[in-house]
Design a protein around this motif. Structure first.
Motif, PDB file in Angstrom:
ATOM      1  N   GLN A 171       0.833  -1.203   0.000  1.00 15.02           N
ATOM      2  CA  GLN A 171       0.000   0.000   0.000  1.00 15.02           C
ATOM      3  C   GLN A 171       0.870   1.256   0.000  1.00 15.02           C
ATOM      4  OE1 GLN A 171      -2.334  -0.780   3.513  1.00 15.02           O
ATOM      5  NE2 GLN A 171      -4.033  -1.692   2.351  1.00 15.02           N
ATOM      6  N   ALA A 172       1.970   1.215   0.778  1.00 16.19           N
ATOM      7  CA  ALA A 172       2.881   2.372   0.815  1.00 16.19           C
ATOM      8  C   ALA A 172       3.547   2.586  -0.539  1.00 16.19           C
ATOM      9  CB  ALA A 172       3.941   2.166   1.895  1.00 16.19           C
ATOM     10  N   ALA A 173       3.891   1.490  -1.222  1.00 13.39           N
ATOM     11  CA  ALA A 173       4.506   1.600  -2.546  1.00 13.39           C
ATOM     12  C   ALA A 173       3.523   2.216  -3.537  1.00 13.39           C
ATOM     13  CB  ALA A 173       4.965   0.229  -3.026  1.00 13.39           C
ATOM     14  N   ALA A 174       2.274   1.753  -3.502  1.00  8.08           N
ATOM     15  CA  ALA A 174       1.253   2.308  -4.397  1.00  8.08           C
ATOM     16  C   ALA A 174       1.015   3.790  -4.096  1.00  8.08           C
ATOM     17  CB  ALA A 174      -0.043   1.519  -4.263  1.00  8.08           C
ATOM     18  N   LYS A 175       1.009   4.138  -2.817  1.00  6.67           N
ATOM     19  CA  LYS A 175       0.812   5.538  -2.429  1.00  6.67           C
ATOM     20  C   LYS A 175       1.987   6.390  -2.895  1.00  6.67           C
ATOM     21  CE  LYS A 175      -1.535   8.785  -0.402  1.00  6.67           C
ATOM     22  NZ  LYS A 175      -2.841   9.227  -0.954  1.00  6.67           N
TER      23      LYS A 175
ATOM     24  N   GLU B 148      -1.364  -5.614  -8.351  1.00  4.25           N
ATOM     25  CA  GLU B 148      -0.501  -4.877  -9.278  1.00  4.25           C
ATOM     26  C   GLU B 148       0.766  -4.351  -8.627  1.00  4.25           C
ATOM     27  OE1 GLU B 148      -4.063  -3.368 -12.276  1.00  4.25           O
ATOM     28  OE2 GLU B 148      -3.379  -2.036 -10.670  1.00  4.25           O
ATOM     29  N   VAL B 149       1.075  -4.827  -7.430  1.00  2.00           N
ATOM     30  CA  VAL B 149       2.308  -4.460  -6.738  1.00  2.00           C
ATOM     31  C   VAL B 149       2.853  -5.696  -6.039  1.00  2.00           C
ATOM     32  CG1 VAL B 149       3.384  -2.988  -4.976  1.00  2.00           C
ATOM     33  CG2 VAL B 149       1.459  -2.101  -6.313  1.00  2.00           C
TER      34      VAL B 149
ATOM     35  N   ARG C 108      18.489  -4.470   0.354  1.00  2.00           N
ATOM     36  CA  ARG C 108      17.826  -5.321  -0.622  1.00  2.00           C
ATOM     37  C   ARG C 108      16.294  -5.273  -0.495  1.00  2.00           C
ATOM     38  NH1 ARG C 108      20.265  -4.152  -3.534  1.00  2.00           N
ATOM     39  NH2 ARG C 108      19.498  -5.677  -5.053  1.00  2.00           N
ATOM     40  N   VAL C 109      15.747  -4.150  -0.932  1.00  2.00           N
ATOM     41  CA  VAL C 109      14.296  -4.010  -0.903  1.00  2.00           C
ATOM     42  C   VAL C 109      13.851  -3.068  -2.018  1.00  2.00           C
ATOM     43  CG1 VAL C 109      14.399  -2.132   0.827  1.00  2.00           C
ATOM     44  CG2 VAL C 109      12.293  -3.484   0.569  1.00  2.00           C
ATOM     45  N   GLY C 110      12.713  -3.396  -2.593  1.00  2.00           N
ATOM     46  CA  GLY C 110      12.123  -2.579  -3.644  1.00  2.00           C
ATOM     47  C   GLY C 110      10.754  -3.130  -3.968  1.00  2.00           C
ATOM     48  N   PHE C 111      10.213  -2.740  -5.119  1.00  2.00           N
ATOM     49  CA  PHE C 111       8.917  -3.286  -5.533  1.00  2.00           C
ATOM     50  C   PHE C 111       8.805  -3.212  -7.048  1.00  2.00           C
ATOM     51  CE2 PHE C 111       7.979   1.254  -5.096  1.00  2.00           C
ATOM     52  CZ  PHE C 111       7.168   1.518  -6.193  1.00  2.00           C
ATOM     53  N   VAL C 112       7.859  -3.984  -7.568  1.00  2.00           N
ATOM     54  CA  VAL C 112       7.513  -3.953  -8.985  1.00  2.00           C
ATOM     55  C   VAL C 112       6.018  -3.668  -9.070  1.00  2.00           C
ATOM     56  CG1 VAL C 112       7.625  -5.176 -11.191  1.00  2.00           C
ATOM     57  CG2 VAL C 112       9.285  -5.711  -9.382  1.00  2.00           C
ATOM     58  N   ALA C 113       5.633  -2.798 -10.005  1.00  2.00           N
ATOM     59  CA  ALA C 113       4.231  -2.400 -10.116  1.00  2.00           C
ATOM     60  C   ALA C 113       3.813  -2.346 -11.577  1.00  2.00           C
ATOM     61  CB  ALA C 113       4.004  -1.034  -9.456  1.00  2.00           C
ATOM     62  N   GLY C 114       2.515  -2.557 -11.813  1.00  2.00           N
ATOM     63  CA  GLY C 114       1.990  -2.414 -13.160  1.00  2.00           C
ATOM     64  C   GLY C 114       1.083  -3.552 -13.570  1.00  2.00           C
ATOM     65  N   ASN C 115       1.227  -4.001 -14.807  1.00  2.00           N
ATOM     66  CA  ASN C 115       0.343  -4.992 -15.414  1.00  2.00           C
ATOM     67  C   ASN C 115       0.124  -6.204 -14.514  1.00  2.00           C
ATOM     68  OD1 ASN C 115       0.415  -7.679 -17.296  1.00  2.00           O
ATOM     69  ND2 ASN C 115      -0.910  -6.083 -18.132  1.00  2.00           N
ATOM     70  N   ALA C 116      -1.131  -6.570 -14.289  1.00  2.00           N
ATOM     71  CA  ALA C 116      -1.472  -7.625 -13.330  1.00  2.00           C
ATOM     72  C   ALA C 116      -0.893  -8.979 -13.725  1.00  2.00           C
ATOM     73  CB  ALA C 116      -2.990  -7.719 -13.177  1.00  2.00           C
ATOM     74  N   LEU C 117      -0.889  -9.305 -15.024  1.00  2.00           N
ATOM     75  CA  LEU C 117      -0.322 -10.583 -15.449  1.00  2.00           C
ATOM     76  C   LEU C 117       1.186 -10.593 -15.247  1.00  2.00           C
ATOM     77  CD1 LEU C 117      -0.740 -13.375 -16.709  1.00  2.00           C
ATOM     78  CD2 LEU C 117      -0.436 -12.321 -18.963  1.00  2.00           C
ATOM     79  N   GLY C 118       1.839  -9.466 -15.518  1.00  3.07           N
ATOM     80  CA  GLY C 118       3.268  -9.361 -15.262  1.00  3.07           C
ATOM     81  C   GLY C 118       3.590  -9.586 -13.797  1.00  3.07           C
ATOM     82  N   ILE C 119       2.794  -8.979 -12.922  1.00  2.00           N
ATOM     83  CA  ILE C 119       3.002  -9.138 -11.478  1.00  2.00           C
ATOM     84  C   ILE C 119       2.682 -10.572 -11.054  1.00  2.00           C
ATOM     85  CG2 ILE C 119       2.247  -8.376  -9.194  1.00  2.00           C
ATOM     86  CD1 ILE C 119       3.977  -6.345 -10.790  1.00  2.00           C
TER      87      ILE C 119
END
Length: 389
Positions: free
Chosen positions: A75-79, A95-96, A247-258
Motif C-alpha cells: 500500500q505504501a509503494a502504491a501511495k 498490481e504491486v 535489498r528491498v524494492g517493488f515492482v508495479a503495473g500490469n497484473a499478469l506481469g506481477i
C-alpha cells in the motif's frame, strides 16, 4: 561433476571482476581511488534506521513475511507511486509485489515469461543482468544500440519485424545506467504503442528515478495512459535512500506481469524481512527537502568530476540524472586499454564501457560514490600523468 553449458555463455559478472582486481591491488599497498561501482558511500538516513531498530525489537517481524510483501508495504509503494508520479490506479493486491532490490526481480521476470528460443529486446550498453538472465532462461537476446547521436534512446524502427514478433520482453532503463541518458513521456508513449502492437511485456527498470539534478524529475512509464495494459516498472530503494545492502524494492503495473513474477518468487525466495519492509515504508515517507539534501551531494560530485575532466579536454556535459558520468575514451585506446592505463598509471578504477555491451565500446563509466576531495585527487593524478582527451 560438470557445470551447466549455459554458464559457458555467461562471462564473470563485471563488478565481481572489478572487486577482485581492486582487492589484489589494495593488498599490494596501492592507494586505489575507486570510481567503478555505484554503491552509495553515505549512511542510510537516521529516520529509516530508527524505524528499523524498533521493528527488529518487535517479535512480530521475526517470522516468514508474505511472499508478495506485507500489505502495509504494498500500500505504501502504491501511495508513493501516486504521490511521486500521479499514478493513481494501482491495486496493491494484484498490481504491486515486493522485491529483494531490483536485481532478483529482473532475473525472475525472465524466468516467468521467457521460454527456449524466445527473443528479448535489451539495451546495449545496459545493465549486464538483462543479457545474462535471458541466457539463464534459454532465450535469445536482441540488442538495441543506445547511441549518443540518438540521446541514448533505442531506435524502435531498427528492430526487424520477425524479431519483434518473437519477442517476449522489452527492457528499458531511464534514467539510464550506464549512459546517464533520460527519456520523455513522449518516448515512453512510443514504447507502449510498440509493445502493444507486438504483445510484448514492457519492463522499465526505474532504479534511478530519484537520482536527478537541477530540478529534473524523471517520469514513470506508468504515467502513459494505458501503459498498465502492457508494462511493469521496477523500483529500488538502493540508490535513492543509500540502502544498497538492505535489498528491498517493488515492482508495479500490469497484473499478469506481477502474477508471473509473484509465481516465480514464491518458489525461489521467501520474501523480504518484515523489519526491512517497515524501514522501507519510512523511506517512502522521506520529505522532499531531505531527499534533495541527499541529491545535492551527488550533484556537487557530478559537477566536480565533469569540470575536472573538461579541464583535461574532455568534451562532456553534466548528466541530468543517475549516479554516473559516461565518458568517451581518448582516440587510440579501447575501453579496456584506457581503463587499465588509468589503473596502472594513476591508481584510478573506473568501469569499461565494453563491459555493458558492444555499443559501450569507446566509453568508460565513472560512479559518483566517492568524496569530492578524492575526485579532485583523481583529476590531479591524471594531470600529473599527462592523461587527457
Amino acid at each position: 561433476m560438470h557445470l551447466a553449458k549455459r554458464l559457458e555463455k555467461i562471462p564473470p559478472y563485471l563488478f565481481a571482476e572489478i572487486n577482485r582486481k581492486r582487492e589484489k591491488l589494495v593488498a599490494e599497498g596501492v592507494d586505489i581511488i575507486n570510481m567503478a561501482v555505484g554503491d552509495p558511500d553515505k549512511p542510510t538516513p537516521a529516520h529509516i534506521l530508527q524505524v528499523m531498530h524498533e521493528a527488529i525489537d518487535d517479535a512480530a517481524t521475526h517470522n516468514y513475511p508474505p511472499y508478495e510483501g506485507m500489505q502495509e508495504f504494498r500500500q505504501a509503494a502504491a501511495k508513493w507511486m501516486e504521490n511521486r508520479f500521479g499514478v493513481t490506479d494501482l491495486n496493491p493486491d494484484t498490481e504491486v509485489v515486493a522485491s529483494i532490490g531490483s536485481k532478483e526481480a529482473i532475473h525472475n521476470t525472465f524466468l516467468a515469461f521467457v521460454e527456449a528460443g524466445d527473443y528479448t529486446l535489451i539495451p546495449d550498453p545496459g545493465y549486464p543482468v538483462y543479457r545474462t538472465s535471458t541466457i539463464f532462461a534459454d532465450g535469445v537476446p536482441f540488442t538495441m544500440p543506445l547511441k549518443a547521436e540518438n540521446q541514448f534512446l533505442p531506435d524502435l524502427n531498427a528492430i526487424p519485424e520477425e524479431i519483434a514478433q518473437k519477442a517476449k520482453l522489452l527492457w528499458i532503463n531511464y534514467p539510464n545506467n550506464p549512459t546517464g541518458g533520460v527519456a520523455t513521456l513522449e518516448f515512453f508513449t512510443e514504447l507502449v504503442d510498440f509493445c502493444k502492437q507486438y504483445n510484448i511485456l514492457l519492463c522499465h527498470d526505474n532504479a534511478y528515478s530519484e537520482m536527478a539534478y537541477n530540478g529534473y524529475k524523471p517520469p514513470s512509464v506508468l504515467q502513459v495512459p494505458g501503459a498498465k495494459d502492457i508494462a511493469i516498472e521496477f523500483h529500488s530503494l538502493s540508490k535513492s535512500y543509500n540502502m544498497t545492502g538492505w535489498r528491498v524494492g517493488f515492482v508495479a503495473g500490469n497484473a499478469l506481469g506481477i502474477q508471473g513474477l509473484r509465481q516465480v518468487k514464491t518458489n525461489v525466495d521467501s520474501g523480504v524481512f518484515k523489519a526491512i519492509q517497515k524501514a522501507a515504508i519510512a523511506a517512502y515517507n522521506t520529505t522532499e527537502a531531505e531527499l534533495q539534501t541527499l541529491m545535492s551531494v551527488y550533484q556537487n560530485r557530478r559537477d566536480t568530476i565533469v569540470q575536472g575532466l573538461q579541464s583535461l579536454g574532455w568534451p562532456i556535459q553534466p548528466p541530468k540524472a543517475t549516479l554516473y558520468v559516461w565518458v568517451p575514451v581518448p582516440s587510440g585506446y579501447t575501453s579496456a586499454e584506457f581503463v587499465n592505463l588509468l589503473l596502472d598509471k594513476c591508481g584510478i578504477m573506473v568501469a569499461p564501457g565494453s563491459g555493458y555491451g558492444a555499443s559501450g565500446e569507446g566509453f568508460f563509466r565513472i560512479a559518483l560514490t566517492i568524496s569530492e576531495e578524492r575526485m579532485q585527487e583523481a583529476i590531479g593524478r591524471m594531470k600529473d600523468a599527462g592523461i587527457h582527451y
